[in-house]
Design a protein around this motif. Structure first.
Motif, PDB file in Angstrom:
ATOM      1  N   PHE A  38      -1.028 -20.485  32.636  1.00  0.00           N
ATOM      2  CA  PHE A  38      -0.626 -21.064  33.911  1.00  0.00           C
ATOM      3  C   PHE A  38       0.516 -20.262  34.515  1.00  0.00           C
ATOM      4  O   PHE A  38       1.478 -19.928  33.830  1.00  0.00           O
ATOM      5  CB  PHE A  38      -0.168 -22.518  33.720  1.00  0.00           C
ATOM      6  N   GLY A  39       0.387 -19.981  35.799  1.00  0.00           N
ATOM      7  CA  GLY A  39       1.431 -19.285  36.525  1.00  0.00           C
ATOM      8  C   GLY A  39       1.817 -20.071  37.758  1.00  0.00           C
ATOM      9  O   GLY A  39       1.197 -21.090  38.086  1.00  0.00           O
ATOM     10  N   PRO A  40       2.843 -19.619  38.472  1.00  0.00           N
ATOM     11  CA  PRO A  40       3.286 -20.327  39.672  1.00  0.00           C
ATOM     12  C   PRO A  40       2.225 -20.284  40.766  1.00  0.00           C
ATOM     13  O   PRO A  40       1.408 -19.375  40.823  1.00  0.00           O
ATOM     14  CB  PRO A  40       4.542 -19.566  40.095  1.00  0.00           C
ATOM     15  N   SER A  41       2.244 -21.300  41.616  1.00  0.00           N
ATOM     16  CA  SER A  41       1.330 -21.316  42.759  1.00  0.00           C
ATOM     17  C   SER A  41       2.123 -21.567  44.033  1.00  0.00           C
ATOM     18  O   SER A  41       3.290 -21.961  43.983  1.00  0.00           O
ATOM     19  CB  SER A  41       0.241 -22.362  42.568  1.00  0.00           C
ATOM     20  N   ARG A  42       1.486 -21.365  45.149  1.00  0.00           N
ATOM     21  CA  ARG A  42       2.149 -21.526  46.449  1.00  0.00           C
ATOM     22  C   ARG A  42       2.463 -22.981  46.779  1.00  0.00           C
ATOM     23  O   ARG A  42       3.331 -23.254  47.583  1.00  0.00           O
ATOM     24  CB  ARG A  42       1.282 -20.944  47.550  1.00  0.00           C
ATOM     25  N   ASP A  43       1.739 -23.919  46.155  1.00  0.00           N
ATOM     26  CA  ASP A  43       1.937 -25.337  46.490  1.00  0.00           C
ATOM     27  C   ASP A  43       2.933 -26.028  45.556  1.00  0.00           C
ATOM     28  O   ASP A  43       2.901 -27.235  45.395  1.00  0.00           O
ATOM     29  CB  ASP A  43       0.604 -26.072  46.502  1.00  0.00           C
ATOM     30  N   ASN A  44       3.822 -25.249  44.934  1.00  0.00           N
ATOM     31  CA  ASN A  44       4.861 -25.772  44.041  1.00  0.00           C
ATOM     32  C   ASN A  44       4.311 -26.440  42.793  1.00  0.00           C
ATOM     33  O   ASN A  44       4.975 -27.256  42.183  1.00  0.00           O
ATOM     34  CB  ASN A  44       5.809 -26.723  44.774  1.00  0.00           C
ATOM     35  N   ASP A  45       3.089 -26.118  42.433  1.00  0.00           N
ATOM     36  CA  ASP A  45       2.535 -26.589  41.170  1.00  0.00           C
ATOM     37  C   ASP A  45       2.218 -25.346  40.354  1.00  0.00           C
ATOM     38  O   ASP A  45       2.949 -24.373  40.425  1.00  0.00           O
ATOM     39  CB  ASP A  45       1.297 -27.452  41.412  1.00  0.00           C
ATOM     40  N   PHE A  46       1.138 -25.354  39.606  1.00  0.00           N
ATOM     41  CA  PHE A  46       0.792 -24.212  38.778  1.00  0.00           C
ATOM     42  C   PHE A  46      -0.685 -23.900  38.898  1.00  0.00           C
ATOM     43  O   PHE A  46      -1.510 -24.800  38.991  1.00  0.00           O
ATOM     44  CB  PHE A  46       1.155 -24.486  37.312  1.00  0.00           C
ATOM     45  N   ASP A  47      -1.005 -22.613  38.900  1.00  0.00           N
ATOM     46  CA  ASP A  47      -2.386 -22.156  38.924  1.00  0.00           C
ATOM     47  C   ASP A  47      -2.831 -21.844  37.507  1.00  0.00           C
ATOM     48  O   ASP A  47      -2.056 -21.294  36.715  1.00  0.00           O
ATOM     49  CB  ASP A  47      -2.538 -20.879  39.758  1.00  0.00           C
ATOM     50  N   MET A  48      -4.067 -22.182  37.196  1.00  0.00           N
ATOM     51  CA  MET A  48      -4.637 -21.800  35.918  1.00  0.00           C
ATOM     52  C   MET A  48      -5.208 -20.391  36.095  1.00  0.00           C
ATOM     53  O   MET A  48      -6.186 -20.193  36.812  1.00  0.00           O
ATOM     54  CB  MET A  48      -5.722 -22.790  35.482  1.00  0.00           C
ATOM     55  N   LEU A  49      -4.578 -19.427  35.464  1.00  0.00           N
ATOM     56  CA  LEU A  49      -4.945 -18.027  35.643  1.00  0.00           C
ATOM     57  C   LEU A  49      -6.135 -17.622  34.780  1.00  0.00           C
ATOM     58  O   LEU A  49      -6.958 -16.807  35.199  1.00  0.00           O
ATOM     59  CB  LEU A  49      -3.755 -17.127  35.311  1.00  0.00           C
ATOM     60  N   ALA A  50      -6.191 -18.134  33.576  1.00  0.00           N
ATOM     61  CA  ALA A  50      -7.272 -17.769  32.654  1.00  0.00           C
ATOM     62  C   ALA A  50      -7.352 -18.782  31.526  1.00  0.00           C
ATOM     63  O   ALA A  50      -6.383 -19.474  31.224  1.00  0.00           O
ATOM     64  CB  ALA A  50      -7.023 -16.380  32.073  1.00  0.00           C
ATOM     65  N   VAL A  51      -8.520 -18.843  30.925  1.00  0.00           N
ATOM     66  CA  VAL A  51      -8.736 -19.650  29.728  1.00  0.00           C
ATOM     67  C   VAL A  51      -9.421 -18.737  28.717  1.00  0.00           C
ATOM     68  O   VAL A  51     -10.406 -18.073  29.042  1.00  0.00           O
ATOM     69  CB  VAL A  51      -9.622 -20.882  30.007  1.00  0.00           C
ATOM     70  N   VAL A  52      -8.867 -18.694  27.512  1.00  0.00           N
ATOM     71  CA  VAL A  52      -9.471 -17.862  26.470  1.00  0.00           C
ATOM     72  C   VAL A  52      -9.830 -18.721  25.280  1.00  0.00           C
ATOM     73  O   VAL A  52      -9.172 -19.717  24.984  1.00  0.00           O
ATOM     74  CB  VAL A  52      -8.553 -16.690  26.042  1.00  0.00           C
ATOM     75  N   ASN A  53     -10.906 -18.334  24.623  1.00  0.00           N
ATOM     76  CA  ASN A  53     -11.370 -19.018  23.432  1.00  0.00           C
ATOM     77  C   ASN A  53     -10.478 -18.609  22.268  1.00  0.00           C
ATOM     78  O   ASN A  53     -10.218 -17.425  22.072  1.00  0.00           O
ATOM     79  CB  ASN A  53     -12.822 -18.623  23.164  1.00  0.00           C
ATOM     80  N   ASN A  54      -9.992 -19.559  21.523  1.00  0.00           N
ATOM     81  CA  ASN A  54      -9.100 -19.281  20.396  1.00  0.00           C
ATOM     82  C   ASN A  54      -9.868 -19.478  19.094  1.00  0.00           C
ATOM     83  O   ASN A  54      -9.897 -20.569  18.548  1.00  0.00           O
ATOM     84  CB  ASN A  54      -7.884 -20.207  20.458  1.00  0.00           C
ATOM     85  N   ASP A  55     -10.492 -18.401  18.605  1.00  0.00           N
ATOM     86  CA  ASP A  55     -11.245 -18.476  17.356  1.00  0.00           C
ATOM     87  C   ASP A  55     -10.461 -17.952  16.166  1.00  0.00           C
ATOM     88  O   ASP A  55     -11.026 -17.700  15.114  1.00  0.00           O
ATOM     89  CB  ASP A  55     -12.546 -17.668  17.472  1.00  0.00           C
TER      90      ASP A  55
END
Length: 114
Positions: A38-55
């Motif tokens: 998660f990184g910063p977003s323009r709407d003062n919340d957070f953007d989900m940038l990526a999801v990775v599988n944790n094997d």
């Protein structure tokens, strides 16, 4: 897929963006453990940038080596429909479940100095 547990692991940089890595456990047997960034977003919340599988197997890979194939990017395939389009509703629901888990949003804000 429902989030059963989530906690912020650390602040990091991903593709040049300062973000936070969140370890996520789900009730989906196909994706029981994920890492969401998660990184910063323009709407003062957070953007989900990526999801990775944790094997990664903690018994074998106890030192958290993130430079091998145990971490594969599933950002697109996880929320893809049968017509190869992103199901934005499912993606946003997952994002909100992670951010709404107790302490996650506050920890991300603290680590990203917001």
């Amino acid at each position: 897929m429902n989030v059963t547990e989530a906690h912020v692991r650390r602040a990091t940089d991903r593709e040049g963006i300062h973000c936070c890595e969140v370890e996520v456990r789900t009730d989906d047997p196909a994706a029981p453990e994920l890492l969401a960034f998660f990184g910063p977003s323009r709407d003062n919340d957070f953007d989900m940038l990526a999801v990775v599988n944790n094997d990664a197997n903690r018994e074998v890979d106890w030192y958290d080596n993130n430079l091998h194939q145990a971490f594969s990017d599933v950002s697109i395939s996880l929320f893809q429909t049968s017509t190869m389009k992103t199901d934005w509703g499912r993606r946003e629901t997952f994002k909100e479940q992670v951010l709404s888990y107790p302490g996650v949003r506050a920890d991300i804000a603290r680590l990203l100095d917001r």
